[in-house]
Design a protein around this motif. Structure first.
Motif, PDB file in Angstrom:
ATOM      1  N   SER A   1      46.367  36.823  29.159  1.00  0.00           N
ATOM      2  CA  SER A   1      45.132  36.160  29.607  1.00  0.00           C
ATOM      3  C   SER A   1      45.425  34.848  30.336  1.00  0.00           C
ATOM      4  CB  SER A   1      44.179  35.959  28.432  1.00  0.00           C
ATOM      5  OG  SER A   1      44.501  34.808  27.730  1.00  0.00           O
ATOM      6  N   ASN A   2      46.514  34.197  29.982  1.00  0.00           N
ATOM      7  CA  ASN A   2      46.825  32.931  30.659  1.00  0.00           C
ATOM      8  C   ASN A   2      47.369  33.144  32.062  1.00  0.00           C
ATOM      9  OD1 ASN A   2      49.084  34.133  29.645  1.00  0.00           O
ATOM     10  ND2 ASN A   2      50.071  32.225  28.985  1.00  0.00           N
ATOM     11  N   LYS A   3      47.719  34.391  32.387  1.00  0.00           N
ATOM     12  CA  LYS A   3      48.252  34.648  33.726  1.00  0.00           C
ATOM     13  C   LYS A   3      47.193  35.211  34.662  1.00  0.00           C
ATOM     14  CE  LYS A   3      52.910  35.312  32.142  1.00  0.00           C
ATOM     15  NZ  LYS A   3      53.996  36.249  31.844  1.00  0.00           N
ATOM     16  N   MET A   4      45.968  35.281  34.189  1.00  0.00           N
ATOM     17  CA  MET A   4      44.896  35.863  35.026  1.00  0.00           C
ATOM     18  C   MET A   4      43.727  34.909  35.143  1.00  0.00           C
ATOM     19  SD  MET A   4      44.282  39.831  34.228  1.00  0.00           S
ATOM     20  CE  MET A   4      44.767  39.686  32.542  1.00  0.00           C
ATOM     21  N   ASP A   5      43.090  34.958  36.325  1.00  0.00           N
ATOM     22  CA  ASP A   5      41.873  34.159  36.441  1.00  0.00           C
ATOM     23  C   ASP A   5      40.691  34.969  35.861  1.00  0.00           C
ATOM     24  OD1 ASP A   5      41.472  36.114  38.267  1.00  0.00           O
ATOM     25  OD2 ASP A   5      41.465  34.794  40.047  1.00  0.00           O
ATOM     26  N   SER A   6      39.549  34.325  35.899  1.00  0.00           N
ATOM     27  CA  SER A   6      38.398  34.959  35.243  1.00  0.00           C
ATOM     28  C   SER A   6      38.000  36.264  35.929  1.00  0.00           C
ATOM     29  CB  SER A   6      37.201  34.001  35.199  1.00  0.00           C
ATOM     30  OG  SER A   6      36.857  33.661  36.530  1.00  0.00           O
ATOM     31  N   GLU A   7      38.214  36.333  37.240  1.00  0.00           N
ATOM     32  CA  GLU A   7      37.864  37.559  37.960  1.00  0.00           C
ATOM     33  C   GLU A   7      38.718  38.735  37.486  1.00  0.00           C
ATOM     34  OE1 GLU A   7      37.962  37.006  42.157  1.00  0.00           O
ATOM     35  OE2 GLU A   7      36.659  38.724  42.545  1.00  0.00           O
ATOM     36  N   GLY A   8      40.040  38.470  37.348  1.00  0.00           N
ATOM     37  CA  GLY A   8      40.965  39.489  36.854  1.00  0.00           C
ATOM     38  C   GLY A   8      40.547  39.974  35.487  1.00  0.00           C
ATOM     39  N   LYS A   9      40.180  38.999  34.646  1.00  0.00           N
ATOM     40  CA  LYS A   9      39.772  39.362  33.289  1.00  0.00           C
ATOM     41  C   LYS A   9      38.484  40.211  33.311  1.00  0.00           C
ATOM     42  CE  LYS A   9      41.691  35.187  31.358  1.00  0.00           C
ATOM     43  NZ  LYS A   9      41.304  33.838  30.910  1.00  0.00           N
ATOM     44  N   ASP A  10      37.597  39.841  34.222  1.00  0.00           N
ATOM     45  CA  ASP A  10      36.345  40.588  34.355  1.00  0.00           C
ATOM     46  C   ASP A  10      36.614  42.034  34.734  1.00  0.00           C
ATOM     47  OD1 ASP A  10      33.495  40.950  34.482  1.00  0.00           O
ATOM     48  OD2 ASP A  10      33.708  40.955  36.687  1.00  0.00           O
ATOM     49  N   TYR A  11      37.582  42.199  35.690  1.00  0.00           N
ATOM     50  CA  TYR A  11      37.921  43.561  36.090  1.00  0.00           C
ATOM     51  C   TYR A  11      38.408  44.358  34.898  1.00  0.00           C
ATOM     52  CZ  TYR A  11      37.593  42.061  40.982  1.00  0.00           C
ATOM     53  OH  TYR A  11      37.146  41.588  42.184  1.00  0.00           O
ATOM     54  N   LEU A  12      39.301  43.704  34.151  1.00  0.00           N
ATOM     55  CA  LEU A  12      39.855  44.418  32.986  1.00  0.00           C
ATOM     56  C   LEU A  12      38.759  44.795  31.990  1.00  0.00           C
ATOM     57  CD1 LEU A  12      43.220  42.597  32.276  1.00  0.00           C
ATOM     58  CD2 LEU A  12      42.866  44.984  32.880  1.00  0.00           C
ATOM     59  N   ARG A  13      37.818  43.870  31.805  1.00  0.00           N
ATOM     60  CA  ARG A  13      36.705  44.174  30.892  1.00  0.00           C
ATOM     61  C   ARG A  13      35.893  45.374  31.393  1.00  0.00           C
ATOM     62  NH1 ARG A  13      35.947  38.614  30.879  1.00  0.00           N
ATOM     63  NH2 ARG A  13      37.193  37.750  29.172  1.00  0.00           N
TER      64      ARG A  13
END
Lengths: 148, 471
Positions: free
Chosen positions: B277-289
């Motif tokens: 999670s520390n290597k991704m921005d919020s957009e990346g995390k959103d995609y994963l979600r």
């Protein structure tokens, strides 16, 4: 050696990794051996073929058994386990993707101790693994004489 | 003596001979000859002048046999007779010997040949048929008055006996013949009737035989058709069974194999979220979600599809049940899930239905659940469960319905809503898998019933259904 070992019978490496991850996440530090098909599972339990010289004589605390397996399927593995004098009382938990009625009935008929459907959602899966570990490795008392 | 002298030759009609006689048979020739012989013999023995047998056949009296004596004034062949019948009537009434010693010497009688010849003494003796009817008379003409001698009487009686015996014989023969003729006639008629019946029988037989042949033919055809049908049913059943097995294998496979990759997608996406999670921005995390949610969603859909397929295969457990009670239970559960919502349920009590309670519950969960869902924006939501007063026009079955005053639907879309995964509303607004009504229809179909819907945008919807006769 008083370690309680888990035997996971699972052919999908993803599921193996996810199970390991779930165990780790839930702080279950017991050793987990993996058999990748039905034949390997039976060889492991009966100390045959490549497991012939396995020094350890103790059986696993619990077997997590998938139903859809290459070579010999899960139900047949379960039948063999129950047929064998040494393993007939071994706790076996069916851990599989489906909850088809026929699978449930057959599993319990053949003497499965529990039946758990692997959830797709990892968080749920992790919860299931935690409960499994807690129950079979901590709460449950295995029948005496399980040492070969 | 020539008979041609007789002035009134031929038959003399006797109008005052008031005697009734029935038809009698003819006297056969040989009998007539026999009587003639006896008559002649008697004439000779007695030495009389003439003897006759007169036959009485009212209204006619005729000379039937005349003796062949030369002095006989009357000839049989000419049948001349001048008898007025006066004595005849007397004799017939008397039924006995009538001696007339001296025939009336009336002037009217003068012309009579026999009287002219001095034969004015005569005797009559009646001759009778066995039935008592008169046949005629023996008639003796004499010059002398010797009619009272016993020889006379004996011979006359003897002749009377012979004649009457012959008459009896003739009558019997005639009767016999008549009987035979009647019998023959009857036999003939009988034969005719039998013949007709035989012909009719033969015709009927032929017809019958034809009928039997035809029936056999049609029976054979029927049997053939039946065999063919059975064969087809067998084949179709085998096909169906195979298809069913395939379907089962398919759903089994879906159940097991389609989930593992989903688990991997979801699991490793989750792992990424947790470990990186520390290597991704919020957009990346959103995609994963979103990947996780997609996998979960697909899992849900797989589940629904499997449920639907299970419903199609599960054996029905048909019972007579209180469907109103079932609806009430479902409504209470809906209320429990969303306690904040105020929905008025109008459930008619005591409606019965014949069906599988588990499956009918699924029907009501979906229909009432939909009504619940699509009235969410209504201030005063009303959900009704009842049955129509009139049974279904086509099937005569009870029509149950679930009515709501929710957002309704466009009737042009009514047909599509029972198709799996076909949605009439936005998923965000009204969440769901789009499989509920397909499931309901499948269950109603399995109950051999019918489901249809009526609605109007923003004015609510009604879902009608029937349950077939599957008791």
């Amino acid at each position: 050696m008083n370690e309680k070992v888990i035997l996971l019978v699972e052919d999908d490496p993803n599921d193996v990794d996810l199970t390991l991850r779930a165990l780790k996440k839930n702080n279950i530090k017991n050793r987990m051996d993996v058999a990748q098909d039905g034949v390997e599972a039976l060889d492991y339990l009966f100390r045959r073929n490549k497991f012939k010289y396995l020094e350890e004589r103790k059986l696993p605390e619990v077997v997590l058994l998938d139903l859809k397996l290459p070579k010999i399927d899960g139900l047949e593995v379960l039948r063999q386990i129950r047929k064998n004098e040494q393993t007939k009382l071994l706790p076996v938990v069916i851990l599989t993707s489906s909850k088809e009625e026929q699978d449930l009935i057959n599993s319990y008929k053949l003497g499965a101790n529990s039946y758990i459907r692997k959830p797709v959602d990892f968080n749920q899966f992790s919860d299931a693994v935690r409960n499994l570990g807690l129950y079979w490795l901590v709460l449950n008392e295995t029948p005496p004489g399980m040492v070969d | 003596m020539k008979v041609s002298k007789v002035k009134s030759p031929g038959r003399c009609l006797v109008s005052n001979l008031n005697i009734k006689t029935s038809m009698k048979p003819e006297i056969p020739e040989e009998i007539v000859l026999k009587w003639q012989g006896i008559l002649d013999l008697m004439c000779r023995i007695l030495g009389v002048y003439a003897r006759f047998v007169k036959k009485v056949e009212p209204p006619r009296i005729e000379v039937f046999i005349a003796s062949a004596t030369e002095s006989n004034p009357l000839d049989k062949e000419v049948r001349a007779d001048s008898d007025t019948g006066l004595y005849n009537v007397q004799m017939i009434k008397q039924r006995g010997l009538l001696p007339v010693p001296d025939e009336l010497k009336d002037l009217d009688w003068e012309h009579k040949t026999e009287i002219e010849m001095g034969m004015n003494n005569y005797v009559r003796f009646p001759l009778e048929w066995p039935d008592g009817e008169i046949f005629g008379t023996i008639y003796v003409l004499e010059v002398k008055d010797n009619q009272n001698t016993s020889d006379y009487k004996d011979l006359l009686s003897g002749f009377k006996e012979i004649v009457e015996r012959d008459l009896r014989f003739i009558l019997d023969s005639a009767e016999r013949e008549e009987l035979v003729a009647e019998l023959q006639h009857q036999i003939k008629q009988f034969k005719q009737i039998i013949g007709e019946q035989a012909t009719e029988l033969e015709r009927l037989n032929k017809e019958h035989l034809k009928e039997i042949t035809e029936r056999k033919k049609s029976e054979q055809a029927l049997r053939y058709a039946q065999d063919e049908l059975e064969q087809r049913v067998k084949e179709r059943t085998a096909c169906l069974e195979a298809a069913n097995r395939e379907l089962e294998a398919f759903s089994y496979s879906i159940s097991h194999d389609l989930r593992a990759p989903l688990r991997a997608i979801n699991g490793f996406s989750q792992a990424l979220l947790e470990d990186y999670s520390n290597k991704m921005d919020s957009e990346g995390k959103d995609y994963l979600r979103r990947i996780c949610a997609g996998a979960n969603r697909m899992d849900l859909l797989i589940n629904e599809i499997l449920k639907l397929s299970r419903l199609s295969r599960a054996e029905l457990n048909i019972k007579n049940l209180d469907i109103s009670a079932l609806a009430r239970i479902v409504s209470i559960e809906l209320q429990k899930k969303e306690r904040k919502r105020k929905v008025e349920f109008k459930i008619i009590s005591g409606l019965r239905a014949v069906g599988d309670s588990k499956l009918l519950r699924v029907v009501l969960e979906n229909l009432l659940g939909n009504a619940w869902k699509f009235t969410a924006k209504k201030k005063h939501a009303v959900i009704e469960f009842a049955s129509k007063e009139e049974p279904d026009k086509d099937s005569g079955q009870t029509v149950y319905y679930v009515r709501d005053n929710g957002i309704g639907f466009d009737m042009t879309q009514a047909g599509k809503m029972f198709i799996a995964f076909h949605r009439l509303h936005n998923e965000k607004e009204f969440p769901g898998t789009g499989i509920g009504l397909a499931t309901v229809q499948r269950i109603i179909n399995r109950h051999e019933g019918r489901i249809w819907a009526e609605g109007k945008v923003n004015e609510g919807a009604v879902f009608y259904f029937t349950l077939g006769k599957i008791c």
